[in-house]
Scaffold this motif. Sequence first.
Motif, PDB file in Angstrom:
ATOM      1  N   LEU A   1      74.139  73.589 -65.141  1.00 15.53           N
ATOM      2  CA  LEU A   1      73.217  74.761 -65.031  1.00 15.53           C
ATOM      3  C   LEU A   1      72.792  75.007 -66.497  1.00 15.53           C
ATOM      4  O   LEU A   1      71.656  75.459 -66.792  1.00 15.53           O
ATOM      5  N   VAL A   2      73.958  75.003 -67.210  1.00 10.73           N
ATOM      6  CA  VAL A   2      73.332  75.046 -68.727  1.00 10.73           C
ATOM      7  C   VAL A   2      72.573  73.915 -69.138  1.00 10.73           C
ATOM      8  O   VAL A   2      71.443  74.350 -69.986  1.00 10.73           O
ATOM      9  N   ALA A   3      72.507  72.748 -68.852  1.00 15.96           N
ATOM     10  CA  ALA A   3      71.635  71.827 -69.104  1.00 15.96           C
ATOM     11  C   ALA A   3      70.045  72.130 -68.441  1.00 15.96           C
ATOM     12  O   ALA A   3      69.377  71.831 -69.256  1.00 15.96           O
ATOM     13  N   GLY A   4      70.167  72.524 -67.337  1.00 11.63           N
ATOM     14  CA  GLY A   4      68.998  72.832 -66.574  1.00 11.63           C
ATOM     15  C   GLY A   4      68.337  74.117 -67.392  1.00 11.63           C
ATOM     16  O   GLY A   4      67.047  74.059 -67.646  1.00 11.63           O
ATOM     17  N   ALA A   5      69.287  75.004 -67.765  1.00 16.94           N
ATOM     18  CA  ALA A   5      68.513  76.233 -68.696  1.00 16.94           C
ATOM     19  C   ALA A   5      67.963  75.633 -69.898  1.00 16.94           C
ATOM     20  O   ALA A   5      67.002  76.196 -70.535  1.00 16.94           O
TER      21      ALA A   5
ATOM     22  N   LEU B   1      71.347  75.855 -81.013  1.00 17.05           N
ATOM     23  CA  LEU B   1      72.012  74.934 -81.663  1.00 17.05           C
ATOM     24  C   LEU B   1      73.714  74.917 -81.153  1.00 17.05           C
ATOM     25  O   LEU B   1      74.370  73.728 -80.726  1.00 17.05           O
ATOM     26  N   VAL B   2      74.098  75.868 -81.276  1.00 17.81           N
ATOM     27  CA  VAL B   2      75.690  76.099 -81.159  1.00 17.81           C
ATOM     28  C   VAL B   2      75.772  75.487 -79.405  1.00 17.81           C
ATOM     29  O   VAL B   2      76.673  74.777 -79.060  1.00 17.81           O
ATOM     30  N   LEU B   3      75.004  76.127 -78.725  1.00 16.62           N
ATOM     31  CA  LEU B   3      75.013  75.713 -77.171  1.00 16.62           C
ATOM     32  C   LEU B   3      74.960  74.347 -77.003  1.00 16.62           C
ATOM     33  O   LEU B   3      75.615  73.586 -76.272  1.00 16.62           O
ATOM     34  N   ARG B   4      73.917  73.861 -77.620  1.00 13.02           N
ATOM     35  CA  ARG B   4      73.614  72.149 -77.566  1.00 13.02           C
ATOM     36  C   ARG B   4      74.828  71.344 -78.240  1.00 13.02           C
ATOM     37  O   ARG B   4      75.150  70.353 -77.506  1.00 13.02           O
TER      38      ARG B   4
ATOM     39  N   THR C   1      73.884  63.001 -76.207  1.00 18.53           N
ATOM     40  CA  THR C   1      73.119  62.556 -77.442  1.00 18.53           C
ATOM     41  C   THR C   1      71.918  63.097 -77.570  1.00 18.53           C
ATOM     42  O   THR C   1      71.918  63.887 -78.647  1.00 18.53           O
ATOM     43  N   LEU C   2      71.091  63.131 -76.616  1.00 15.05           N
ATOM     44  CA  LEU C   2      69.757  63.696 -76.898  1.00 15.05           C
ATOM     45  C   LEU C   2      69.966  65.269 -76.780  1.00 15.05           C
ATOM     46  O   LEU C   2      69.103  65.871 -77.730  1.00 15.05           O
ATOM     47  N   LEU C   3      70.870  65.977 -76.271  1.00 16.73           N
ATOM     48  CA  LEU C   3      70.841  67.342 -76.207  1.00 16.73           C
ATOM     49  C   LEU C   3      71.352  67.786 -77.718  1.00 16.73           C
ATOM     50  O   LEU C   3      70.927  68.524 -78.443  1.00 16.73           O
TER      51      LEU C   3
END
Length: 174
Positions: free
Chosen positions: A114-118, A10-13, A68-70
């Motif tokens: 890369l974070v989005a890919g992860a 959640l924090v990362l998103r 927004t989706l993330l």
Amino acid sequence: METSTDLGLLVLRLVIGGLILAHGSQKAFGAFGGMGPEGTAPLFETWGFRPGRSRVLLAAATEITGATLLVLGLLTPLGAAMILGTLLVAASVNADKGLWAVKGGYELPLLYALVAGALAFTGPGRISLDHAFGLTRSWTPVTGVVAVVVGALAAYAFIASSRRARALTPQETA
């Protein structure tokens, strides 16, 4: 019951999604000290992304939607693919300067991509709309691979089409 992993996701998103949302809003609306479409378009054109204004609006819409989706944890692989693709294009602009941001390199957009890919692989965690709607059962490692490949191919197509358009445009002479 939420775990520390769910809280971490959640924090990362929220952080990555929030930063990309603000980044897209700089282009789309001139928010957060941004230049808006009119001010950003000439910069896009110097990078070979023509016509600049429509390419700015496309980038901004993709960043805002994906972010927004993330943030919501909704259709997470799609949001991740959108951010990954857009930020790979952003990284390509500074590829000739090397990796490190201190030298004008592509470090930051690569990190976001890369974070989005992860997140396409991990999923959004239990504190998400995906989980609330029962969608997380559908997200598998294959879904992560598809999201990363779609994002990377979209970036490649955008970069390639921009290079073709630039090659067809008469070069300005000094």
